[in-house]
Design a protein around this motif. Structure first.
Motif, PDB file in Angstrom:
ATOM      1  N   PHE A  79       0.798  -1.218   0.119  1.00 57.90           N
ATOM      2  CA  PHE A  79      -0.127   0.232   0.050  1.00 57.90           C
ATOM      3  C   PHE A  79       0.805   1.273  -0.120  1.00 57.90           C
ATOM      4  O   PHE A  79       0.261   2.428   0.309  1.00 57.90           O
ATOM      5  N   ARG A  80       2.129   1.009  -0.427  1.00 56.34           N
ATOM      6  CA  ARG A  80       2.945   2.053  -0.420  1.00 56.34           C
ATOM      7  C   ARG A  80       3.068   3.177   0.997  1.00 56.34           C
ATOM      8  O   ARG A  80       3.353   4.057   0.891  1.00 56.34           O
ATOM      9  N   CYS A  81       3.296   2.151   1.957  1.00 58.63           N
ATOM     10  CA  CYS A  81       3.280   2.860   3.522  1.00 58.63           C
ATOM     11  C   CYS A  81       4.794   2.868   3.622  1.00 58.63           C
ATOM     12  O   CYS A  81       5.107   3.579   4.776  1.00 58.63           O
TER      13      CYS A  81
ATOM     14  N   SER B 249      -0.331  12.020   4.748  1.00 62.74           N
ATOM     15  CA  SER B 249      -0.079  10.445   4.308  1.00 62.74           C
ATOM     16  C   SER B 249      -1.378   9.619   4.846  1.00 62.74           C
ATOM     17  O   SER B 249      -1.862   9.681   5.999  1.00 62.74           O
ATOM     18  N   SER B 250      -1.943   8.803   3.929  1.00 66.15           N
ATOM     19  CA  SER B 250      -3.194   7.941   4.399  1.00 66.15           C
ATOM     20  C   SER B 250      -2.445   6.877   5.500  1.00 66.15           C
ATOM     21  O   SER B 250      -3.218   5.986   6.091  1.00 66.15           O
ATOM     22  N   CYS B 251      -1.228   6.663   5.245  1.00 64.34           N
ATOM     23  CA  CYS B 251      -0.551   5.707   6.090  1.00 64.34           C
ATOM     24  C   CYS B 251      -0.045   6.352   7.505  1.00 64.34           C
ATOM     25  O   CYS B 251       0.666   5.421   8.441  1.00 64.34           O
ATOM     26  N   TYR B 252      -0.400   7.672   7.851  1.00 66.81           N
ATOM     27  CA  TYR B 252       0.039   7.802   9.161  1.00 66.81           C
ATOM     28  C   TYR B 252      -0.795   7.510  10.396  1.00 66.81           C
ATOM     29  O   TYR B 252      -1.772   7.263  10.275  1.00 66.81           O
TER      30      TYR B 252
ATOM     31  N   ASN C 111       7.427   0.023  12.235  1.00 61.05           N
ATOM     32  CA  ASN C 111       8.623  -0.409  11.371  1.00 61.05           C
ATOM     33  C   ASN C 111       8.662   0.424  10.211  1.00 61.05           C
ATOM     34  O   ASN C 111       8.804  -0.374   9.198  1.00 61.05           O
ATOM     35  N   ASN C 112       8.468   1.606  10.262  1.00 57.65           N
ATOM     36  CA  ASN C 112       8.736   2.657   8.955  1.00 57.65           C
ATOM     37  C   ASN C 112       7.699   2.162   8.111  1.00 57.65           C
ATOM     38  O   ASN C 112       7.939   2.032   6.908  1.00 57.65           O
ATOM     39  N   GLY C 113       6.405   1.810   8.307  1.00 63.69           N
ATOM     40  CA  GLY C 113       5.548   1.420   7.165  1.00 63.69           C
ATOM     41  C   GLY C 113       5.338   0.001   6.930  1.00 63.69           C
ATOM     42  O   GLY C 113       4.799  -0.360   5.935  1.00 63.69           O
ATOM     43  N   ARG C 114       6.119  -0.950   7.522  1.00 63.00           N
ATOM     44  CA  ARG C 114       6.119  -2.143   7.040  1.00 63.00           C
ATOM     45  C   ARG C 114       4.833  -3.129   7.420  1.00 63.00           C
ATOM     46  O   ARG C 114       4.352  -3.841   6.507  1.00 63.00           O
ATOM     47  N   TYR C 115       4.396  -2.926   8.724  1.00 64.00           N
ATOM     48  CA  TYR C 115       3.412  -3.627   9.141  1.00 64.00           C
ATOM     49  C   TYR C 115       2.057  -2.639   9.557  1.00 64.00           C
ATOM     50  O   TYR C 115       2.287  -1.833  10.433  1.00 64.00           O
ATOM     51  N   CYS C 116       0.978  -2.654   9.024  1.00 64.49           N
ATOM     52  CA  CYS C 116      -0.161  -2.075   9.389  1.00 64.49           C
ATOM     53  C   CYS C 116      -1.334  -2.661   9.514  1.00 64.49           C
ATOM     54  O   CYS C 116      -1.626  -3.981   9.587  1.00 64.49           O
TER      55      CYS C 116
END
Length: 208
Positions: free
Chosen positions: A44-46, A55-58, A63-68
């Motif tokens: 998801f490009r996080c 960012s929608s991942c905020y 882990n810097n966007g690895r696991y969401c």
């Protein structure tokens, strides 16, 4: 019983808290396998894109966007953290302690105001005689949550997350459970999975 879920789901949390009493009685007759639904942030490009408030991942990943995780009530990163904590609880404690934790967490910390409270979790530890340092070390040694590195426990969970298309999803003896996720229905299906005459006594004592 295989259950794919996330800790922030209220309905699943209520089921786990209620079923914990039965799980304590069933003991060796029950093989409960919780699978935490972890989203692959790279898809998801996080990954590397979680710091900006635009960012929608905020606040959605660790882990810097690895696991969401996606949740309407709780920030995703807090949900991933609770998932990792429960993985470590399963690794270092008996099923009985694990179920006690779920029961007390539901009572004390499931609300939006307390889900992210470390003090609330510590209170649950005290009620269940869980050693805080053992769980903290497990979470850090597996790869932590703040570092830009792989977390082994979360990576393993993410691989199994692809086995289902929605959550919560329950399997009993490898077959999908089609009824509402309520203790009564799960208990009945569980007992019906035994060869006639081989079900544990509680199935006969409490079946009606």
């Amino acid at each position: 019983l295989d259950l794919w879920y996330t800790p922030s789901l209220v309905a699943t949390d209520e089921f786990l808290a209620n079923f914990s009493i039965l799980a304590h009685v069933l003991k060796e007759s029950l093989d409960f396998r919780p699978h935490h639904y972890i989203i692959d942030g790279s898809k998801f490009r996080c990954q590397g894109n979680t710091d900006s408030t635009n960012s929608s991942c905020y606040k959605m990943c660790t882990n810097n966007g690895r696991y969401c995780a996606v949740s309407t009530r709780i920030e995703g990163e807090a949900v991933v953290k609770e998932s990792l904590r429960r993985m470590c609880l399963r690794k270092h404690h008996t099923p009985e302690v694990f179920w006690q934790y779920l029961n007390h967490f539901h009572t004390l910390c499931q609300s939006k105001d307390f889900f992210t409270s470390e003090e609330c979790v510590k209170d649950v530890y005290k009620h269940t005689n869980i050693k805080e340092d053992v769980i903290d070390d497990c979470m850090k040694d597996s790869g932590d949550l703040e570092k830009d590195v792989e977390n082994t426990h979360l990576s393993d969970a993410m691989k199994y997350s692809g086995a289902v298309v929605e959550y919560p999803t329950l399997w009993i003896n490898g077959l999908p459970f089609q009824w509402p996720l309520q203790t009564k229905f799960v208990f009945e299906a569980f007992c019906n999975g035994f060869v006639p005459g081989k079900a544990p006594h509680v199935c006969f004592a409490c079946g009606s």
